[in-house]
Enzyme design. Structure first.
Site, mmCIF file in Angstrom:
data_model
loop_
_atom_site.group_PDB
_atom_site.id
_atom_site.type_symbol
_atom_site.label_atom_id
_atom_site.label_comp_id
_atom_site.label_asym_id
_atom_site.label_seq_id
_atom_site.Cartn_x
_atom_site.Cartn_y
_atom_site.Cartn_z
ATOM 1 N N SER A 153 40.248 111.345 88.073
ATOM 2 C CA SER A 153 39.465 112.642 88.371
ATOM 3 C C SER A 153 39.770 113.227 86.927
ATOM 4 O O SER A 153 40.541 112.704 86.214
ATOM 5 C CB SER A 153 40.029 113.532 89.339
ATOM 6 O OG SER A 153 41.159 113.982 88.983
ATOM 7 N N LYS A 154 38.954 114.596 86.786
ATOM 8 C CA LYS A 154 39.333 115.183 85.475
ATOM 9 C C LYS A 154 40.701 115.753 85.607
ATOM 10 O O LYS A 154 41.296 115.976 84.479
ATOM 11 C CB LYS A 154 38.246 116.460 85.388
ATOM 12 C CG LYS A 154 38.391 117.279 84.306
ATOM 13 C CD LYS A 154 37.196 118.270 84.122
ATOM 14 C CE LYS A 154 37.539 119.250 83.007
ATOM 15 N NZ LYS A 154 38.853 119.878 82.996
ATOM 16 N N ARG A 155 41.280 116.034 86.492
ATOM 17 C CA ARG A 155 42.432 116.453 86.869
ATOM 18 C C ARG A 155 43.371 115.795 86.146
ATOM 19 O O ARG A 155 44.375 116.038 85.478
ATOM 20 C CB ARG A 155 42.841 117.112 88.169
ATOM 21 C CG ARG A 155 43.894 118.044 88.421
ATOM 22 C CD ARG A 155 44.115 118.949 89.510
ATOM 23 N NE ARG A 155 42.784 118.963 90.377
ATOM 24 C CZ ARG A 155 43.143 118.639 91.768
ATOM 25 N NH1 ARG A 155 44.280 118.110 92.064
ATOM 26 N NH2 ARG A 155 42.075 118.566 92.464
ATOM 27 N N ASP B 92 43.349 115.957 82.501
ATOM 28 C CA ASP B 92 43.804 117.209 81.896
ATOM 29 C C ASP B 92 45.545 116.719 81.817
ATOM 30 O O ASP B 92 46.410 117.275 80.992
ATOM 31 C CB ASP B 92 43.597 118.201 82.651
ATOM 32 C CG ASP B 92 42.142 118.571 82.527
ATOM 33 O OD1 ASP B 92 41.605 118.029 81.404
ATOM 34 O OD2 ASP B 92 41.560 119.500 83.364
#
Ligand code: GLU
Length: 512
Positions: A265-267, A270
């Site tokens: 995921s984008k999480r 990051d």
């Protein structure tokens, strides 16, 4: 019976195209090229509430950057357009009506409150996932439960309605997925999905099937998250009477987090500081920027090669493939079933390989461009020399400047730890002599002369060169490790080298 192979990538413009979507596009592209077929792109924008401005342009730019532009798309339409579902809106109702007439779909008039009440009733009765299905529909307001004249009256009065597919209660639905083999689902697990919404827009399921059919799609290659929808799609093909030309399905494995636990995921991106989007994306609502591979310095051919291996392999040990070679080697049979762990170090490795394969001149141009931004002017030939020294140590083109800066600008700080450990009287003695020898040295410095003078300086002082070598590097570059030092000295030239030695000898304090 041999149809032309036609595949499609069908993204929804709901935000930045995720790396998983780019991989889907790439596999579709490779499959089309390999089979001398066509690669279409269809924008699936039937859900107007999720439309995000700029998302469509982003998709186009990403595919253009990677050199895998579709043969037919909204931007270069073929003969089966339009290629945006919102522009195909008037086409869908007749197909929904066809299913209603055949008894495979029905009108439903339930309000959102009534649907919610049904969900609550079922939840209270401990139903795990309450659904509008072959059992519950008998208690709802639809054309299967209401008298015919009432249905007619409701439709005529303009009351909002949806059209739902009528899923049979007991039936086995089978499909032969090209990657997973036979998949069997019992229809009791499926719900009566909405096909037509009350705003007159089709849902994904209806539009997707109708369009794949009308666009002559032969193979549907898409992410695994769509596998649960595939049985419904098979039923729809059957109900429309299109079974003979139903595309073959291939559901691609999930991309997993680096530790293999769950979907990437984008999480995660990051958290670990790596990109999951092909290019930077500025969220139009929040204004936040999500980083992209392109802006991080990934080369398009390296990124493509990396992507191709996220779920596919050629069956041998080769890892470096140009796009042409990928087309040649690609086959759906060699796509894995299980999820693929995302490993950013592999992406970096690919970038390094592609960077090193570039000519010194091409890399020198990258360096020159960066230098221009820094307001530094050098000869192209010097940039080439720096590239030769740095290329084996660089991951991204920008590293040539970032990591090679000390060859153009004298250090303004010196590594404290190396200083404490290595800056001693032996080092001072050798460097002092070295400096004098350099001053007296006639002509241009090259790696060999730089080395023999240094060796002579060590010998004059009766000191082993190995003992002071790190101090020599520190004095000139400010750090304790780096590329071949004699090549660096030769690039710096005699005058600059003497200047830096002078500075170090006069300013760095000796640790007793
Ligand atoms: N619009 C769907 C998506 O956004 C397409 C799924 C499919 O390829 O059928 O992924």
């Amino acid at each position: 019976m041999n149809r032309e192979v036609r595949v499609r990538f069908a993204p929804s413009p709901t935000g930045a195209l995720h790396i998983g979507g780019v991989r889907t596009a790439l596999y579709n592209y490779l499959f089309a090229r390999k089979n001398k077929g066509r690669f279409l792109l269809r924008i699936e924008d039937t859900d107007q509430t999720r439309f995000v401005p700029g998302a469509e342009e982003y998709i186009k730019e990403a595919l253009d950057w990677l050199g895998i532009a579709p043969d037919e798309s909204p931007w270069n339409p073929g003969s089966v357009g339009p290629y945006r579902q919102s522009e195909r809106k008037p086409m869908y109702m007749q197909y929904a009506m066809d299913l209603v007439e055949k008894g495979h779909a029905y009108y439903a008039f339930d309000t959102s409150e009534e649907l919610e009440a049904m969900r609550q009733r079922l939840t209270a009765a401990r139903v795990v996932s309450p659904q509008y299905n072959s059992i519950t529909r008998t208690q709802m307001k639809n054309s299967l439960t209401l008298p015919e004249d009432e249905v007619k009256a409701r439709l005529e009065s303009g009351e909002p309605y949806v059209i739902r597919v009528k899923i049979p209660r007991k039936e086995e639905v089978r499909l032969n997925d090209l990657i997973r083999g036979w998949v069997m689902v019992h229809s009791s697990t499926l719900d009566d999905k909405v096909l037509m919404k009350s705003d007159g827009m089709p849902t994904y399921h209806l539009a997707n099937i109708v369009d794949d059919h009308l666009m002559g799609i032969t193979h549907v290659i898409r992410g695994e998250e769509w596998l649960p929808s595939a049985p419904l799609h098979v039923l729809l093909y059957r109900y429309f009477g299109w079974e003979d030309t139903m595309p073959q399905f291939a559901h691609l494995p999930l991309l997993l987090k680096p530790d293999g636990n769950g979907k990437l995921s984008k999480r995660d991106a990051d958290k670990h500081g790596f990109p999951v989007f092909p290019m930077d994306w500025i969220d139009p609502t929040s204004g936040d920027t999500a980083m992209g591979f392109r802006e991080q310095g990934y080369l398009p051919d390296a990124f493509l090669n990396f992507l191709a291996f996220l779920g596919w392999n050629p069956g041998d040990h080769r890892e470096l493939f140009s796009l042409e070679e990928l087309i040649d080697a690609f086959s759906v049979e060699r796509i894995g079933k299980s999820g693929t762990k995302f490993d950013i170090n592999k992406a970096k490795w690919y970038n390094e390989q592609y960077l090193r394969a570039k000519s010194d001149e091409e890399l020198a141009q990258y360096l020159m461009d960066d230098l221009q931004l820094e307001g530094i002017q050098i000869e192209f030939s010097k940039a080439t020399q720096i590239v030769q020294v740095m290329k084996e140590r660089a991951t991204f083109p920008s590293d040539l400047w970032k990591e090679g800066k000390f060859m153009l600008v004298a250090p303004d700080s010196f590594d404290e730890a190396v200083l404490a450990k290595r800056w001693n009287n032996d080092a001072l003695a050798v460097l002092g002599t070295y400096k004098e020898k350099l001053v007296d040295f006639p002509g241009e410095l090259n790696p060999e002369s730089a080395k023999s003078l240094l060796e002579a300086a060590a010998e004059d002082n009766g000191i082993k060169l190995g003992k002071v070598m790190q101090a020599v590097r520190l004095a000139v570059t400010g750090v304790g490790a780096g590329p071949d030092l004699m090549a660096v000295f030769s690039i710096l030239g005699k005058d600059e080298l003497v200047k830096r030695l002078d500075y170090a000898l006069n300013n760095l304090k000796v640790n007793i």
